[in-house]
Motif scaffolding. Sequence first.
Motif, PDB file in Angstrom:
ATOM      1  N   TYR A 274       0.860  -1.180   0.000  1.00  0.00           N
ATOM      2  CA  TYR A 274       0.000   0.000   0.000  1.00  0.00           C
ATOM      3  C   TYR A 274       0.895   1.228   0.000  1.00  0.00           C
ATOM      4  O   TYR A 274       1.882   1.275   0.743  1.00  0.00           O
ATOM      5  CB  TYR A 274      -0.862   0.040   1.263  1.00  0.00           C
ATOM      6  N   PHE A 275       0.552   2.221  -0.793  1.00  0.00           N
ATOM      7  CA  PHE A 275       1.329   3.460  -0.796  1.00  0.00           C
ATOM      8  C   PHE A 275       0.434   4.639  -1.165  1.00  0.00           C
ATOM      9  O   PHE A 275      -0.617   4.456  -1.783  1.00  0.00           O
ATOM     10  CB  PHE A 275       2.503   3.341  -1.779  1.00  0.00           C
ATOM     11  N   ALA A 276       0.880   5.852  -0.765  1.00  0.00           N
ATOM     12  CA  ALA A 276       0.111   7.057  -1.068  1.00  0.00           C
ATOM     13  C   ALA A 276       0.707   7.736  -2.289  1.00  0.00           C
ATOM     14  O   ALA A 276       1.924   7.816  -2.432  1.00  0.00           O
ATOM     15  CB  ALA A 276       0.122   8.007   0.128  1.00  0.00           C
ATOM     16  N   VAL A 277      -0.181   8.195  -3.171  1.00  0.00           N
ATOM     17  CA  VAL A 277       0.249   8.844  -4.411  1.00  0.00           C
ATOM     18  C   VAL A 277      -0.059  10.341  -4.311  1.00  0.00           C
ATOM     19  O   VAL A 277      -0.752  10.771  -3.386  1.00  0.00           O
ATOM     20  CB  VAL A 277      -0.489   8.226  -5.626  1.00  0.00           C
ATOM     21  N   PRO A 278       0.436  11.165  -5.244  1.00  0.00           N
ATOM     22  CA  PRO A 278       0.102  12.589  -5.210  1.00  0.00           C
ATOM     23  C   PRO A 278      -1.410  12.789  -5.247  1.00  0.00           C
ATOM     24  O   PRO A 278      -2.109  12.031  -5.929  1.00  0.00           O
ATOM     25  CB  PRO A 278       0.754  13.134  -6.486  1.00  0.00           C
ATOM     26  N   PRO A 279      -1.906  13.784  -4.540  1.00  0.00           N
ATOM     27  CA  PRO A 279      -3.351  13.962  -4.378  1.00  0.00           C
ATOM     28  C   PRO A 279      -4.111  14.174  -5.689  1.00  0.00           C
ATOM     29  O   PRO A 279      -5.290  13.865  -5.755  1.00  0.00           O
ATOM     30  CB  PRO A 279      -3.478  15.204  -3.483  1.00  0.00           C
ATOM     31  N   ASP A 280      -3.450  14.677  -6.701  1.00  0.00           N
ATOM     32  CA  ASP A 280      -4.200  14.967  -7.925  1.00  0.00           C
ATOM     33  C   ASP A 280      -4.129  13.840  -8.953  1.00  0.00           C
ATOM     34  O   ASP A 280      -4.587  13.985 -10.072  1.00  0.00           O
ATOM     35  CB  ASP A 280      -3.670  16.281  -8.537  1.00  0.00           C
ATOM     36  N   TRP A 281      -3.580  12.686  -8.555  1.00  0.00           N
ATOM     37  CA  TRP A 281      -3.427  11.613  -9.532  1.00  0.00           C
ATOM     38  C   TRP A 281      -4.750  10.945  -9.872  1.00  0.00           C
ATOM     39  O   TRP A 281      -5.609  10.753  -9.015  1.00  0.00           O
ATOM     40  CB  TRP A 281      -2.460  10.553  -8.991  1.00  0.00           C
ATOM     41  N   THR A 282      -4.845  10.526 -11.137  1.00  0.00           N
ATOM     42  CA  THR A 282      -6.007   9.750 -11.563  1.00  0.00           C
ATOM     43  C   THR A 282      -5.658   8.266 -11.484  1.00  0.00           C
ATOM     44  O   THR A 282      -4.492   7.892 -11.341  1.00  0.00           O
ATOM     45  CB  THR A 282      -6.361  10.056 -13.031  1.00  0.00           C
ATOM     46  N   GLU A 283      -6.699   7.434 -11.600  1.00  0.00           N
ATOM     47  CA  GLU A 283      -6.470   5.993 -11.607  1.00  0.00           C
ATOM     48  C   GLU A 283      -5.538   5.617 -12.750  1.00  0.00           C
ATOM     49  O   GLU A 283      -4.681   4.747 -12.606  1.00  0.00           O
ATOM     50  CB  GLU A 283      -7.812   5.261 -11.753  1.00  0.00           C
ATOM     51  N   GLN A 284      -5.700   6.304 -13.874  1.00  0.00           N
ATOM     52  CA  GLN A 284      -4.866   6.022 -15.040  1.00  0.00           C
ATOM     53  C   GLN A 284      -3.382   6.211 -14.715  1.00  0.00           C
ATOM     54  O   GLN A 284      -2.542   5.379 -15.059  1.00  0.00           O
ATOM     55  CB  GLN A 284      -5.295   6.954 -16.182  1.00  0.00           C
ATOM     56  N   GLN A 285      -3.082   7.288 -14.008  1.00  0.00           N
ATOM     57  CA  GLN A 285      -1.685   7.554 -13.645  1.00  0.00           C
ATOM     58  C   GLN A 285      -1.156   6.487 -12.700  1.00  0.00           C
ATOM     59  O   GLN A 285      -0.012   6.051 -12.803  1.00  0.00           O
ATOM     60  CB  GLN A 285      -1.568   8.943 -13.007  1.00  0.00           C
ATOM     61  N   GLU A 286      -2.014   6.053 -11.774  1.00  0.00           N
ATOM     62  CA  GLU A 286      -1.602   4.996 -10.850  1.00  0.00           C
ATOM     63  C   GLU A 286      -1.302   3.709 -11.610  1.00  0.00           C
ATOM     64  O   GLU A 286      -0.292   3.045 -11.361  1.00  0.00           O
ATOM     65  CB  GLU A 286      -2.705   4.755  -9.810  1.00  0.00           C
ATOM     66  N   ARG A 287      -2.168   3.393 -12.554  1.00  0.00           N
ATOM     67  CA  ARG A 287      -1.962   2.174 -13.348  1.00  0.00           C
ATOM     68  C   ARG A 287      -0.682   2.255 -14.167  1.00  0.00           C
ATOM     69  O   ARG A 287       0.050   1.264 -14.284  1.00  0.00           O
ATOM     70  CB  ARG A 287      -3.147   1.951 -14.295  1.00  0.00           C
ATOM     71  N   MET A 288      -0.413   3.423 -14.698  1.00  0.00           N
ATOM     72  CA  MET A 288       0.793   3.581 -15.513  1.00  0.00           C
ATOM     73  C   MET A 288       2.052   3.395 -14.671  1.00  0.00           C
ATOM     74  O   MET A 288       3.017   2.767 -15.098  1.00  0.00           O
ATOM     75  CB  MET A 288       0.805   4.952 -16.205  1.00  0.00           C
ATOM     76  N   LEU A 289       2.022   3.951 -13.466  1.00  0.00           N
ATOM     77  CA  LEU A 289       3.174   3.806 -12.571  1.00  0.00           C
ATOM     78  C   LEU A 289       3.460   2.330 -12.311  1.00  0.00           C
ATOM     79  O   LEU A 289       4.602   1.869 -12.376  1.00  0.00           O
ATOM     80  CB  LEU A 289       2.886   4.527 -11.244  1.00  0.00           C
ATOM     81  N   ILE A 290       2.384   1.591 -12.025  1.00  0.00           N
ATOM     82  CA  ILE A 290       2.558   0.178 -11.686  1.00  0.00           C
ATOM     83  C   ILE A 290       3.019  -0.622 -12.904  1.00  0.00           C
ATOM     84  O   ILE A 290       3.872  -1.510 -12.795  1.00  0.00           O
ATOM     85  CB  ILE A 290       1.259  -0.362 -11.060  1.00  0.00           C
ATOM     86  N   ALA A 291       2.515  -0.267 -14.067  1.00  0.00           N
ATOM     87  CA  ALA A 291       2.961  -0.945 -15.292  1.00  0.00           C
ATOM     88  C   ALA A 291       4.445  -0.678 -15.529  1.00  0.00           C
ATOM     89  O   ALA A 291       5.213  -1.584 -15.884  1.00  0.00           O
ATOM     90  CB  ALA A 291       2.133  -0.456 -16.481  1.00  0.00           C
ATOM     91  N   GLU A 292       4.850   0.535 -15.272  1.00  0.00           N
ATOM     92  CA  GLU A 292       6.241   0.942 -15.478  1.00  0.00           C
ATOM     93  C   GLU A 292       7.174   0.158 -14.547  1.00  0.00           C
ATOM     94  O   GLU A 292       8.195  -0.386 -14.959  1.00  0.00           O
ATOM     95  CB  GLU A 292       6.326   2.438 -15.192  1.00  0.00           C
ATOM     96  N   ILE A 293       6.773   0.071 -13.262  1.00  0.00           N
ATOM     97  CA  ILE A 293       7.601  -0.656 -12.293  1.00  0.00           C
ATOM     98  C   ILE A 293       7.575  -2.149 -12.588  1.00  0.00           C
ATOM     99  O   ILE A 293       8.591  -2.833 -12.510  1.00  0.00           O
ATOM    100  CB  ILE A 293       7.134  -0.351 -10.865  1.00  0.00           C
ATOM    101  N   GLY A 294       6.405  -2.634 -12.990  1.00  0.00           N
ATOM    102  CA  GLY A 294       6.268  -4.055 -13.294  1.00  0.00           C
ATOM    103  C   GLY A 294       7.164  -4.481 -14.441  1.00  0.00           C
ATOM    104  O   GLY A 294       7.667  -5.612 -14.469  1.00  0.00           O
ATOM    105  N   ALA A 295       7.378  -3.580 -15.381  1.00  0.00           N
ATOM    106  CA  ALA A 295       8.193  -3.903 -16.555  1.00  0.00           C
ATOM    107  C   ALA A 295       9.643  -4.176 -16.181  1.00  0.00           C
ATOM    108  O   ALA A 295      10.370  -4.827 -16.918  1.00  0.00           O
ATOM    109  CB  ALA A 295       8.110  -2.769 -17.564  1.00  0.00           C
ATOM    110  N   GLU A 296      10.065  -3.684 -15.011  1.00  0.00           N
ATOM    111  CA  GLU A 296      11.456  -3.888 -14.581  1.00  0.00           C
ATOM    112  C   GLU A 296      11.659  -5.233 -13.881  1.00  0.00           C
ATOM    113  O   GLU A 296      12.789  -5.614 -13.595  1.00  0.00           O
ATOM    114  CB  GLU A 296      11.876  -2.760 -13.619  1.00  0.00           C
ATOM    115  N   LEU A 297      10.550  -5.935 -13.578  1.00  0.00           N
ATOM    116  CA  LEU A 297      10.674  -7.210 -12.844  1.00  0.00           C
ATOM    117  C   LEU A 297      11.078  -8.333 -13.790  1.00  0.00           C
ATOM    118  O   LEU A 297      10.901  -8.225 -14.999  1.00  0.00           O
ATOM    119  CB  LEU A 297       9.341  -7.533 -12.155  1.00  0.00           C
ATOM    120  N   PRO A 298      11.608  -9.435 -13.234  1.00  0.00           N
ATOM    121  CA  PRO A 298      12.009 -10.556 -14.080  1.00  0.00           C
ATOM    122  C   PRO A 298      10.835 -11.080 -14.913  1.00  0.00           C
ATOM    123  O   PRO A 298       9.682 -10.974 -14.474  1.00  0.00           O
ATOM    124  CB  PRO A 298      12.451 -11.637 -13.076  1.00  0.00           C
TER     125      PRO A 298
END
Length: 819
Positions: free
Chosen positions: A547-571
């Motif tokens: 669980y983590f807190a994101v910037p207050p003005d973020w949309t769900e889309q931005q949250e999803r993009m962040l996770i996709a970006e981090i996920g791409a670095e995993l094995p």
Amino acid sequence: MREHNEDEYLFGWNPTPGIVSVWAQRDGRAVIWRRDGERILCTRDSYRPWMLATTLDDLKHLGSMLQPFAPDTMHASVTYKELDGPGRSYRYVLFSRNMRVLESTVLTGASRRLGQRITAMNDLDTYYSVGPVEQYLMQTGQVYFRDMSYENLHRMQFDLETTALDPHRGRIFLIAVRDNRGLATTLEAPGPEDEKRMIQELCALILKHDPDVIENHNLFGFDLPFLEHRALAAGVTLEIGRAGSPRRTLDSYQETLAIGPEARKRTRYSLAGRELIDTLDAVRRHDFVVRDIPSYGLKDVARYFGIASSHRTYIEGSDIFETYRRDPARVRRYALDDVTEVDGLSRRLLGAPFALASMAPRRYERLASAGPAMGILEPILVRSYLHAGAALPYQAAQQSAEGGLHEGGMVQLLASGVAEHVAKADVASLYPSLMRTFQIGPSCDRLGVLLYILGRLTDLRLQHKEAARAAQPGSIEANHHAATQAAMKILINAAYGYMGAGSMALFADGRAAGEVTRRGRAILQQVLDALQQRGMALIEADTDGVYFAVPPDWTEQQERMLIAEIGAELPAGIRLEYEGRYRAMLSHEVKNYALLSYDGRLIVHGVALRSSRSEPFGERFLRKALRNTMLGNIVDVRAGYLDTVEALRKRKLPASDLATQVRLTKKPETYHAARQTHQEPAYEALIKAGRTHWHPGERVRFYRSTKGYVWLPDETEEAPVSDDWRARANGERPATTPDVSIRYADVANRRDYDVEYYVRLLTTSYAARLRKAFAPADFEQLFRPDTQLSLFDLDTPIEHIQPRWIRYQQALEAAREDS
DNA sequence: TGAAAGCGGGG
DNA sequence: GTGTACGCTTTCA
């Protein structure tokens, strides 16, 4: 791994269709019931009782009565087959005409070898055996439900309505019965003298409609024990087994739990030819994965799954019998609504166990409640090895030497307090993915069956998921694929737990399990680092999610993009998923937090934020206070607290709001013996009400008044029923003092409670759960029961108090730069 | 501090 | 006896 029989590992090999029940005995006889449309075919079969052994040493005394197995070895009392495998393994399958003979032969030999009398197979770890039905299914390669769909299965639900929860104190007055072939009716017993006839009618109804499955919510914990008790009291035999079976009565046996008298009696039930299904077990298993079902009660669960009808009748448990006397039609509707909801739950949750039963060599009813590792996966592995003619690993000794203990998943509290704009990410099926990606399996699994099965299940599951999506929603086909993928998910998730299981598991491998968790921690750490680098405020990490807190003005889309970006670095093979977003989170301790969803739902996790005593007034206060704290409405938190204190002081709350419930464990004699030195509120409440007699296991609701504890009986005035047959059967003298009879309604509204005690409880037990949300001084000030706003000059005005916020770092810094 | 017992759920 | 539920908590020594 040979190509041609790969899927036989997973599904067995015998194509016999439509098996709906199997009853096998230790003498090698088996009865199989198969469904062909609306017809039931009952056939008799036989099998060769068997067990596995690491040695033949204990059979030496048989001399020529021990022979290698051949089709025509008629004169040997024990035969054996040798399996492929290393010296130290279960290399021999022993056969005999009767399991009893086999066991006593082995026990005799083992006693001789060890020089002491061995009386139980459990004391010998050089043998491995399974129950008769499992033996039969493993030997023949058959499974339940081949070529059947869940809708084919004939399922009956019945639900008892009783005058009390304890069969010592109450009786059955109504039974609702329905099935998935159109039956829906009630059987009734307005007076105690009608109960016997009604139970006989129930038996007749079951025999007449002849269901494959009998279902209810808490069937094993309530309906069957209550029915059994009342049937015994009424002198009725519960002959409800299926035609063709050697035994027709409902079989119950106490699981001997050495400690405690009757209090901790665990009873198991079985019935030849019908499967007994408790939807409560299914709910538990479901929640084991999703972990967000707030209550396992039937009505709550039905609402949770969206299967409760909006017109359904609700009656408070303790009012049901009263209502029946005034308005029996209402109780009939209520009870039929109950069984209808059980059917809905069954359709929603039992598809997966149904699908499992077409893979694993065990009874459907066992698969519905068995632990997925030892209860489901292991039988599949054992059947695979036997079918391949391979010896099973024997490792009890080395297992204990290595000490199966290893480090588990990462669990970290990274911040406590209140966060807004929270997102959750987790790694999909972390442990099974690691096992598959890095090929980490038990070293003793020489055939590689576990990893093979895991890979095959993962692929098949994707196919079924896809097929479920493609099929017409709600169609038989869609349900089949959805249930099959759910069943496969259960098995996939069991793979890691199975390797980590103690020495009980044949294929346990603590070292491999440790390797999986080690890699899991590394993956999660990588995700945490990536989030932190991007300025996210980390709150809590647990095994495979964060669980983590994101910037207050973020949309769900931005949250999803962040996770996709981090996920791409995993094995490769490891997938990071977006699990959801929340308006706010109160982080208390690891695994203890509250979430507020964007649509306003409050989700409370972990018992630190719940109460086990749970007086209703305190629970209400806490939920409101949690919500207001997360919304930052601190003035309302204070107001809610003061309102509750005032309601207590002005005695606006009924006693039932302050009551707590306790289960009795001591018999009257035991309690009286210790009463001088040690008093307990629940017993004192009963004694004060004039009760002299009770049974361990009874639930007592009570509150604290200024003059001691007061019992709030959840019963109607007909209770208690006579229970003298039992006293006589036990050679005891029936209770001489007639029991008092008080009605709940007479006392639930009393107001003579101990006000200051409950004010203290509100503060120390309920408000205390918000401690982590505030600075210490602010907390003290918020929950001070006096109404003067400020005693000290140091006090912050209430409207200036803020929770301890957990905030997105960069957002804070940006704000500072602006100002 | 660690092991043992309790609990859910049911009328 | 048709296999070891289950995963937490609170309580007690």
